[in-house]
Write a protein that holds these residues in place. Sequence first.
Motif, short mmCIF file in Angstrom:
data_model
loop_
_atom_site.label_atom_id
_atom_site.label_comp_id
_atom_site.label_asym_id
_atom_site.label_seq_id
_atom_site.Cartn_x
_atom_site.Cartn_y
_atom_site.Cartn_z
N TYR A 464 1.28 -1.08 -0.37
CA TYR A 464 0.00 0.29 -0.37
C TYR A 464 1.39 0.97 -0.11
O TYR A 464 2.24 1.46 0.81
CB TYR A 464 -1.79 -0.14 0.86
N ASP A 465 0.89 2.19 -0.69
CA ASP A 465 1.61 3.69 -1.11
C ASP A 465 1.01 4.50 0.59
O ASP A 465 0.29 4.12 0.83
CB ASP A 465 1.08 4.12 -1.97
N LYS A 466 1.53 5.66 0.30
CA LYS A 466 1.43 6.59 1.43
C LYS A 466 -0.19 7.37 1.84
O LYS A 466 -0.13 7.42 2.69
CB LYS A 466 2.26 7.68 1.59
N ASN A 467 -0.42 7.02 0.74
CA ASN A 467 -1.88 7.23 0.45
C ASN A 467 -3.08 6.80 0.91
O ASN A 467 -4.32 6.42 0.96
CB ASN A 467 -2.31 8.02 -0.81
N GLY A 468 -2.93 5.28 0.83
CA GLY A 468 -3.37 4.19 1.67
C GLY A 468 -3.69 3.78 0.86
O GLY A 468 -5.05 2.94 0.66
N LYS A 469 -3.44 3.16 -0.98
CA LYS A 469 -3.71 2.54 -2.13
C LYS A 469 -3.14 0.89 -2.26
O LYS A 469 -1.98 1.30 -2.19
CB LYS A 469 -3.74 3.93 -2.75
N LEU A 470 -4.31 0.39 -2.20
CA LEU A 470 -3.63 -1.02 -2.64
C LEU A 470 -2.95 -0.94 -4.14
O LEU A 470 -2.93 -0.85 -5.20
CB LEU A 470 -4.20 -1.72 -3.12
N VAL A 471 -1.26 -1.14 -4.19
CA VAL A 471 -0.71 -0.31 -5.43
C VAL A 471 0.09 -1.37 -6.15
O VAL A 471 0.43 -2.08 -7.45
CB VAL A 471 -0.05 0.70 -4.82
N ASN A 472 0.14 -2.84 -5.24
CA ASN A 472 1.17 -3.98 -5.80
C ASN A 472 -0.15 -5.39 -5.36
O ASN A 472 0.47 -5.49 -3.55
CB ASN A 472 1.88 -3.90 -5.97
N GLY A 473 -1.08 -5.73 -5.41
CA GLY A 473 -1.97 -7.07 -5.18
C GLY A 473 -0.52 -8.69 -4.80
O GLY A 473 -1.46 -9.46 -4.39
N ASN A 474 0.09 -7.89 -5.63
CA ASN A 474 1.12 -9.23 -6.07
C ASN A 474 2.50 -9.06 -5.80
O ASN A 474 3.30 -9.37 -7.27
CB ASN A 474 0.45 -10.46 -6.89
N ALA A 475 2.58 -8.84 -4.86
CA ALA A 475 4.66 -8.22 -4.53
C ALA A 475 5.62 -9.24 -4.74
O ALA A 475 5.05 -9.86 -3.99
CB ALA A 475 4.40 -6.86 -3.55
#
Length: 491
Positions: A464-475
């Motif tokens: 999750y990025d600093k804004n609370g958004k899921l940016v990678n669901g399979n990191a």
Amino acid sequence: MKNIVFLFLIFLCCNKKSVTLSENKKVVLDTIVVSFLDVPKDFLYPLKSGGTIENSKFDVQYFSDNEVFNLKLNEEKSIKKIPNKEDYIEIVHSYNVFDEISILVKKGDSVNINYIDKTPNFKIINKEVRKHDLDYDFLVRKFIFKSKYPYFIQSKNNPIFYIDDLSILSRKDFNIEALKKNIYLNAVKELSKERIFLDSIYKNNEFSLVNYNYYKQRNYYNLLHINLKNEIENEVIDYKINDSLVKYKFYRHYIYDYIIKNNRIKEIAVSDGSILDSKAAFDSVIKSTSFGEKTKKFLLYTFLEEIINNFSKPDAEKYFQLFSENVTDKKLIEIIEKKYYGISKKATQKESTNVNFINENKKETSLDEVVSNYKGKVLYIDFWASWCAPCRAAMPSSRKLHETYKNENIEFIYVSIDKNFDAWTKAYKKEFISGDNNFLATNYPEATLYKEILLKSIPRYLIYDKNGKLVNGNAPSPDSQEIITELKKYL
């Protein structure tokens, strides 16, 4: 337990001439009862390495219609009931990591499996069997295949592929092609010996006819299989399709590898290694007109599951649609829709929208609350479980990664999908991850997020990025090189 005993007693009292059976009695006659006795404790409980019964040390499976079902054990004495429509099914028992034994069991049979030196011994208690109906695999390994615990080159399903002395791999004059050719030629000789051995047992009246035919077919398809495996030029492969054999592992294994070999299906590189191009394999089955309905359904189902597990959600949706258009088994389609929520556009959002957790003190919280509390920081979330050996193996790398970024705006969150609170507690203490960022998932896999990102296997990592958004669901995993680059994107 009382019901099982009652049903079993009813079965013993029935005779073959009975025609006016009650519904309960019919259930018994259409059911196979498997009882596990004196199971070694390290088959049942977590190993020191973090692995458990599910790590291939112990696995009992049978094939029914469309799926392979595993018989799971939760206690030292366990009884499993297998509903069965066909007269016979194949039970395959893997043990001691590499060894495997398969037997045929008839509808209505009651089977006891006990263990001597961690080796399974089978006994059918409701009828008499021929001398070697249940121990043929032990005999053939002893008299034909010389290595008790061979080192397999190709697959544990093919005991003909092994190296007796691993030291040859480090020799300067080692030639892999020459070794493959030698293994292939030896395998052909050994399978020929097995056919003679099999015939001799049957002629001595130590085998029932149904078992004789089963092992003879297995021997035949194993021979076809090694022709697939070898890489000798100009080898003629006698390709055989037999829809009635899909229920047997040796045929499924053979036909699966035939698709890969015959259609030259390649491996695709991914961040943590490579995966089979299951989409190309699926496409090749769709185009083929050679397969019977059962074989085609098995292949499409198998490759579809690989696509769902290894590729993107749009890919999974696309190939599920293709599957639905090419397979007439509506029940199977419903099973897949239920098993992989969201794969069909007909799916409805009935599950909880919240991903719920509890912490070490059993205080309730949610993923949304955790993300909100750490707004302004990057979150690296690790989904794991106490029984997951790969998850546990990656923990030291996770701690090292955590140490590397301890002065950065990154929080490491650990979420276990354990069902057993005590098992989770013991595991997180051993892995030194106790603290404010340590949680147990309480509504896995029902929560909507799990369905949306197809979180069906672990370990699995989210960012999750600093804004609370899921940016990678399979990191990338913490023990990979790619994770450093990936985290730097969001700092």
